[in-house]
Design a protein around this motif. Structure first.
Motif, PDB file in Angstrom:
ATOM      1  N   PRO A   1       0.828  -1.216   0.000  1.00 28.29           N
ATOM      2  CA  PRO A   1       0.000   0.000   0.000  1.00 28.29           C
ATOM      3  C   PRO A   1       0.857   1.258   0.000  1.00 28.29           C
ATOM      4  CG  PRO A   1      -0.801  -1.584   1.627  1.00 28.29           C
ATOM      5  CD  PRO A   1       0.518  -2.100   1.139  1.00 28.29           C
ATOM      6  N   ARG A   2       0.299   2.335  -0.561  1.00 28.73           N
ATOM      7  CA  ARG A   2       0.960   3.630  -0.588  1.00 28.73           C
ATOM      8  C   ARG A   2      -0.058   4.702  -0.237  1.00 28.73           C
ATOM      9  NH1 ARG A   2       2.137   4.524  -6.981  1.00 28.73           N
ATOM     10  NH2 ARG A   2       2.442   6.693  -6.338  1.00 28.73           N
ATOM     11  N   GLU A   3       0.430   5.904   0.052  1.00 29.80           N
ATOM     12  CA  GLU A   3      -0.461   6.988   0.458  1.00 29.80           C
ATOM     13  C   GLU A   3      -0.428   8.100  -0.589  1.00 29.80           C
ATOM     14  OE1 GLU A   3      -0.651  10.158   4.109  1.00 29.80           O
ATOM     15  OE2 GLU A   3      -0.423   8.020   4.657  1.00 29.80           O
ATOM     16  N   GLU A   4      -1.635   8.614  -0.928  1.00 32.76           N
ATOM     17  CA  GLU A   4      -1.765   9.704  -1.890  1.00 32.76           C
ATOM     18  C   GLU A   4      -2.852  10.659  -1.413  1.00 32.76           C
ATOM     19  OE1 GLU A   4      -0.340  10.389  -4.890  1.00 32.76           O
ATOM     20  OE2 GLU A   4       0.906   8.599  -5.219  1.00 32.76           O
ATOM     21  N   ARG A   5      -2.840  11.868  -1.972  1.00 29.59           N
ATOM     22  CA  ARG A   5      -3.884  12.852  -1.700  1.00 29.59           C
ATOM     23  C   ARG A   5      -4.882  12.843  -2.857  1.00 29.59           C
ATOM     24  NH1 ARG A   5      -2.543  17.089   1.837  1.00 29.59           N
ATOM     25  NH2 ARG A   5      -3.521  18.624   0.468  1.00 29.59           N
ATOM     26  N   PHE A   6      -6.179  12.794  -2.518  1.00 32.27           N
ATOM     27  CA  PHE A   6      -7.249  12.782  -3.506  1.00 32.27           C
ATOM     28  C   PHE A   6      -8.265  13.855  -3.157  1.00 32.27           C
ATOM     29  CE2 PHE A   6      -5.589   8.453  -3.480  1.00 32.27           C
ATOM     30  CZ  PHE A   6      -5.424   8.199  -4.833  1.00 32.27           C
ATOM     31  N   SER A   7      -8.990  14.306  -4.167  1.00 31.01           N
ATOM     32  CA  SER A   7     -10.103  15.209  -3.920  1.00 31.01           C
ATOM     33  C   SER A   7     -11.240  14.430  -3.266  1.00 31.01           C
ATOM     34  CB  SER A   7     -10.578  15.829  -5.232  1.00 31.01           C
ATOM     35  OG  SER A   7     -11.206  14.848  -6.043  1.00 31.01           O
ATOM     36  N   PRO A   8     -12.189  15.110  -2.596  1.00 33.43           N
ATOM     37  CA  PRO A   8     -13.321  14.386  -1.996  1.00 33.43           C
ATOM     38  C   PRO A   8     -14.096  13.544  -3.004  1.00 33.43           C
ATOM     39  CG  PRO A   8     -13.211  16.612  -1.114  1.00 33.43           C
ATOM     40  CD  PRO A   8     -12.185  16.538  -2.219  1.00 33.43           C
ATOM     41  N   ALA A   9     -14.285  14.046  -4.239  1.00 35.82           N
ATOM     42  CA  ALA A   9     -14.995  13.263  -5.256  1.00 35.82           C
ATOM     43  C   ALA A   9     -14.208  12.019  -5.636  1.00 35.82           C
ATOM     44  CB  ALA A   9     -15.258  14.122  -6.492  1.00 35.82           C
ATOM     45  N   GLU A  10     -12.880  12.141  -5.752  1.00 32.51           N
ATOM     46  CA  GLU A  10     -12.047  10.976  -6.072  1.00 32.51           C
ATOM     47  C   GLU A  10     -12.095   9.959  -4.935  1.00 32.51           C
ATOM     48  OE1 GLU A  10      -8.484  12.640  -8.949  1.00 32.51           O
ATOM     49  OE2 GLU A  10      -8.336  13.000  -6.783  1.00 32.51           O
ATOM     50  N   ALA A  11     -12.090  10.436  -3.696  1.00 31.04           N
ATOM     51  CA  ALA A  11     -12.150   9.526  -2.551  1.00 31.04           C
ATOM     52  C   ALA A  11     -13.458   8.751  -2.540  1.00 31.04           C
ATOM     53  CB  ALA A  11     -11.974  10.307  -1.252  1.00 31.04           C
ATOM     54  N   ARG A  12     -14.566   9.422  -2.912  1.00 32.17           N
ATOM     55  CA  ARG A  12     -15.853   8.713  -2.966  1.00 32.17           C
ATOM     56  C   ARG A  12     -15.828   7.626  -4.028  1.00 32.17           C
ATOM     57  NH1 ARG A  12     -17.922  13.994  -2.094  1.00 32.17           N
ATOM     58  NH2 ARG A  12     -18.198  14.317  -4.332  1.00 32.17           N
ATOM     59  N   ALA A  13     -15.220   7.932  -5.186  1.00 36.06           N
ATOM     60  CA  ALA A  13     -15.122   6.928  -6.245  1.00 36.06           C
ATOM     61  C   ALA A  13     -14.251   5.757  -5.815  1.00 36.06           C
ATOM     62  CB  ALA A  13     -14.560   7.566  -7.516  1.00 36.06           C
ATOM     63  N   LEU A  14     -13.194   6.035  -5.045  1.00 32.82           N
ATOM     64  CA  LEU A  14     -12.304   4.971  -4.588  1.00 32.82           C
ATOM     65  C   LEU A  14     -13.017   3.989  -3.676  1.00 32.82           C
ATOM     66  CD1 LEU A  14      -8.798   6.508  -3.784  1.00 32.82           C
ATOM     67  CD2 LEU A  14      -9.318   4.633  -5.339  1.00 32.82           C
ATOM     68  N   ARG A  15     -13.973   4.484  -2.902  1.00 29.90           N
ATOM     69  CA  ARG A  15     -14.669   3.598  -1.964  1.00 29.90           C
ATOM     70  C   ARG A  15     -15.367   2.460  -2.687  1.00 29.90           C
ATOM     71  NH1 ARG A  15     -17.100   8.746   0.454  1.00 29.90           N
ATOM     72  NH2 ARG A  15     -15.428   9.524   1.815  1.00 29.90           N
ATOM     73  N   ARG A  16     -15.766   2.711  -3.948  1.00 31.45           N
ATOM     74  CA  ARG A  16     -16.454   1.661  -4.697  1.00 31.45           C
ATOM     75  C   ARG A  16     -15.507   0.612  -5.259  1.00 31.45           C
ATOM     76  NH1 ARG A  16     -19.217   6.287  -6.257  1.00 31.45           N
ATOM     77  NH2 ARG A  16     -21.352   6.358  -5.462  1.00 31.45           N
ATOM     78  N   ALA A  17     -14.231   0.839  -5.108  1.00 30.33           N
ATOM     79  CA  ALA A  17     -13.245  -0.115  -5.623  1.00 30.33           C
ATOM     80  C   ALA A  17     -12.702  -1.012  -4.526  1.00 30.33           C
ATOM     81  CB  ALA A  17     -12.103   0.639  -6.297  1.00 30.33           C
ATOM     82  N   ARG A  18     -13.389  -1.084  -3.391  1.00 32.24           N
ATOM     83  CA  ARG A  18     -12.873  -1.869  -2.255  1.00 32.24           C
ATOM     84  C   ARG A  18     -12.796  -3.362  -2.559  1.00 32.24           C
ATOM     85  NH1 ARG A  18     -12.563   1.054   2.523  1.00 32.24           N
ATOM     86  NH2 ARG A  18     -13.709   3.025   2.575  1.00 32.24           N
ATOM     87  N   HIS A  19     -13.546  -3.835  -3.556  1.00 33.30           N
ATOM     88  CA  HIS A  19     -13.464  -5.257  -3.876  1.00 33.30           C
ATOM     89  C   HIS A  19     -12.125  -5.611  -4.518  1.00 33.30           C
ATOM     90  CE1 HIS A  19     -14.853  -3.268  -7.485  1.00 33.30           C
ATOM     91  NE2 HIS A  19     -14.512  -4.314  -8.205  1.00 33.30           N
ATOM     92  N   GLY A  20     -11.406  -4.604  -5.066  1.00 32.35           N
ATOM     93  CA  GLY A  20     -10.123  -4.891  -5.693  1.00 32.35           C
ATOM     94  C   GLY A  20      -8.959  -4.135  -5.094  1.00 32.35           C
ATOM     95  N   LEU A  21      -9.254  -3.129  -4.258  1.00 26.47           N
ATOM     96  CA  LEU A  21      -8.210  -2.317  -3.654  1.00 26.47           C
ATOM     97  C   LEU A  21      -8.384  -2.263  -2.141  1.00 26.47           C
ATOM     98  CD1 LEU A  21      -8.082   0.829  -6.000  1.00 26.47           C
ATOM     99  CD2 LEU A  21      -6.381  -0.991  -5.877  1.00 26.47           C
ATOM    100  N   PHE A  22      -7.259  -2.272  -1.440  1.00 22.89           N
ATOM    101  CA  PHE A  22      -7.267  -1.954  -0.015  1.00 22.89           C
ATOM    102  C   PHE A  22      -7.359  -0.437   0.118  1.00 22.89           C
ATOM    103  CE2 PHE A  22      -4.480  -0.310   3.335  1.00 22.89           C
ATOM    104  CZ  PHE A  22      -5.178  -0.734   4.465  1.00 22.89           C
ATOM    105  N   ILE A  23      -8.375   0.065   0.831  1.00 19.07           N
ATOM    106  CA  ILE A  23      -8.611   1.500   0.959  1.00 19.07           C
ATOM    107  C   ILE A  23      -8.683   1.861   2.436  1.00 19.07           C
ATOM    108  CG2 ILE A  23     -10.132   3.433   0.399  1.00 19.07           C
ATOM    109  CD1 ILE A  23      -8.966   2.199  -2.066  1.00 19.07           C
ATOM    110  N   ASP A  24      -7.864   2.829   2.850  1.00 24.60           N
ATOM    111  CA  ASP A  24      -7.884   3.320   4.230  1.00 24.60           C
ATOM    112  C   ASP A  24      -7.752   4.848   4.191  1.00 24.60           C
ATOM    113  OD1 ASP A  24      -7.824   3.623   6.972  1.00 24.60           O
ATOM    114  OD2 ASP A  24      -5.696   3.115   7.149  1.00 24.60           O
ATOM    115  N   GLU A  25      -8.845   5.527   4.513  1.00 27.72           N
ATOM    116  CA  GLU A  25      -8.827   6.987   4.516  1.00 27.72           C
ATOM    117  C   GLU A  25      -8.149   7.468   5.800  1.00 27.72           C
ATOM    118  OE1 GLU A  25     -12.498   8.868   3.511  1.00 27.72           O
ATOM    119  OE2 GLU A  25     -13.024   7.335   2.029  1.00 27.72           O
ATOM    120  N   VAL A  26      -6.948   8.004   5.651  1.00 27.00           N
ATOM    121  CA  VAL A  26      -6.130   8.392   6.800  1.00 27.00           C
ATOM    122  C   VAL A  26      -6.641   9.681   7.423  1.00 27.00           C
ATOM    123  CG1 VAL A  26      -3.787   8.964   7.543  1.00 27.00           C
ATOM    124  CG2 VAL A  26      -4.148   7.240   5.758  1.00 27.00           C
ATOM    125  N   GLY A  27      -7.076  10.627   6.620  1.00 30.13           N
ATOM    126  CA  GLY A  27      -7.554  11.905   7.128  1.00 30.13           C
ATOM    127  C   GLY A  27      -7.667  12.904   6.011  1.00 30.13           C
TER     128      GLY A  27
END
Length: 401
Positions: free
Chosen positions: A12-38
């Motif tokens: 895993p790696r850490e990146e900065r995303f816009s709020p809209a991008e973060a919402r889209a990422l949540r739907r990819a949890r079946h293929g990606l490990f997602i942890d919103e740090v803050g």
């Protein structure tokens, strides 16, 4: 902003995303490990720690056009081409403004392929089926229920089976097509979606779910729906068409590579004119309980068996892993656990065996003799154009039978 490329085995790696991008990422949890740090103090960016889940490859498109792409750990010349073989579908069109199988991303491939597969299905004709209906009618049809309220007369409460196009499989296809339609940007593909939906107007719209796919029973009457239903389920697993804020996104699309590998090999063997290709057959008679408790059954389940179930000619086990490991002397060795597993199969089924790997590091093509049976260990280079090496391996297997 540039796309983010990951390998299937990356940490895993850490990146900065816009709020809209973060919402889209949540739907990819079946293929990606997602942890919103803050998020930052103004809420304009979200720090997300993400990485590929074990065994998954694919992509997710984010608002604004950026993509996260997870590449398979084995070199694959064209992932959509491998998926086309694994899912037994036709290749996407080479022209008319639609991305080709060589240039399309997995998510684009899914949109194009599902539209074309549904059109193939429409060419064969939608299946009608008997659907249970209940309706108030001015005449008797089917079974009538007691009229408890005289004010309802002369209408009768009727239950009957109607032979119509409004079947569960057609409802699911309409639901998935309507769910994906907002994500289609290409005009040619959008026309395919609109045309397909026009044939499904008499089908009741439903909000599709994975449980509905599980409830569909395939028989000889509707088995031609299998490719379309497979793709529709795959699309539903990663659908992220409109988020809660109303912004449109393309669907995420991640697949289990070991599963794609197994399906593709089975399809290549059938293309090589091997008629009896049994997938995941179960053998429960090899281990016989003699005494003691608990009396738990032991079942063998190889990936593929060629030939008749009770008199197989070859057993194949497919591994999505490197074929060689380092030994304690600084050299390389085969994977003992895989060889022990194959030794069990060839002894129990009394036939030759094949361990097949995708090429990841070193090429291997070696044959051993164990207990009177030949055991071959071979790699296949999926990086060749047109999956040539996989096709050649299937032809060699067919010639050896």
């Amino acid at each position: 902003m540039s796309d983010i490329h990951l390998a299937e085995t990356d940490p895993p790696r850490e990146e900065r995303f816009s709020p809209a991008e973060a919402r889209a990422l949540r739907r990819a949890r079946h293929g990606l490990f997602i942890d919103e740090v803050g998020s930052d103090e103004h809420g304009s960016a979200v720090r997300v720690r993400f990485g590929p889940k074990t065994g998954y490859a694919g992509s997710v498109s984010l608002p604004g056009g950026r993509r996260i792409i997870v590449h398979p750990k084995a070199r694959v010349h064209s992932l959509p081409e491998l998926l086309t073989l694994a899912y037994r579908t036709l290749a996407p069109p080479p022209s008319s403004g639609v991305a080709t199988v060589e240039t399309t991303t997995p998510s684009e491939w899914l949109l194009v392929q599902l539209a074309r597969e549904v059109h193939e299905l429409l060419g064969r004709g939608l299946r009608n089926g008997y659907v249970e209906r209940r309706e108030r009618l001015p005449f008797v049809r089917g079974r009538t229920r007691p009229v408890l309220n005289p004010a309802q007369l002369p209408f009768l409460d009727c239950e009957y089976a109607d032979f119509i196009v409004d079947t569960p499989e057609n409802r699911l296809l309409r639901g998935v097509l309507e769910l994906l339609a907002p994500a289609v940007r290409n005009r040619a593909v959008r026309r395919l979606y609109d045309d397909a939906l026009s044939f499904l107007l008499n089908v009741e719209p439903v909000l599709p779910s994975l449980a509905q796919f599980d409830r569909i029973s395939l028989t000889r009457l509707n088995r031609h729906y299998l490719p379309s239903l497979r793709l529709a389920r795959l699309a539903l697993e990663g659908a992220g068409v409109v988020d809660s804020a109303g912004s449109s996104t393309a669907p995420s699309y991640f697949v289990l590579m070991w599963q794609i590998w197994e399906n593709a090999v089975a399809a290549a063997l059938r293309d090589a004119q091997i008629l009896d290709v049994l997938e995941k057959p179960r053998y429960g008679s090899a281990f016989v309980h003699e005494q003691g408790q608990p009396n738990v059954s032991v079942t063998l389940e190889p990936d593929l068996v060629l030939g008749r179930r009770l008199s197989p000619r070859m057993v194949i086990d497919l591994k999505w892993a490197p074929v060689l490991l380092p030994n304690r002397h600084g050299g390389l060795r085969l994977r003992n656990s895989h060889l022990y597993q194959m030794a069990t199969y060839v002894t129990a089924l009394d036939c030759d065996g094949l361990l097949l790997y995708p090429l990841m590091d070193d090429a291997v093509n070696a044959t051993y003799v164990f207990n009177g049976h030949r055991v071959t260990v071979r790699t296949v280079d999926l990086g060749q154009t047109g999956l040539t090496d996989l096709r050649n391996a299937a032809a060699d297997i067919a010639a050896a039978l």
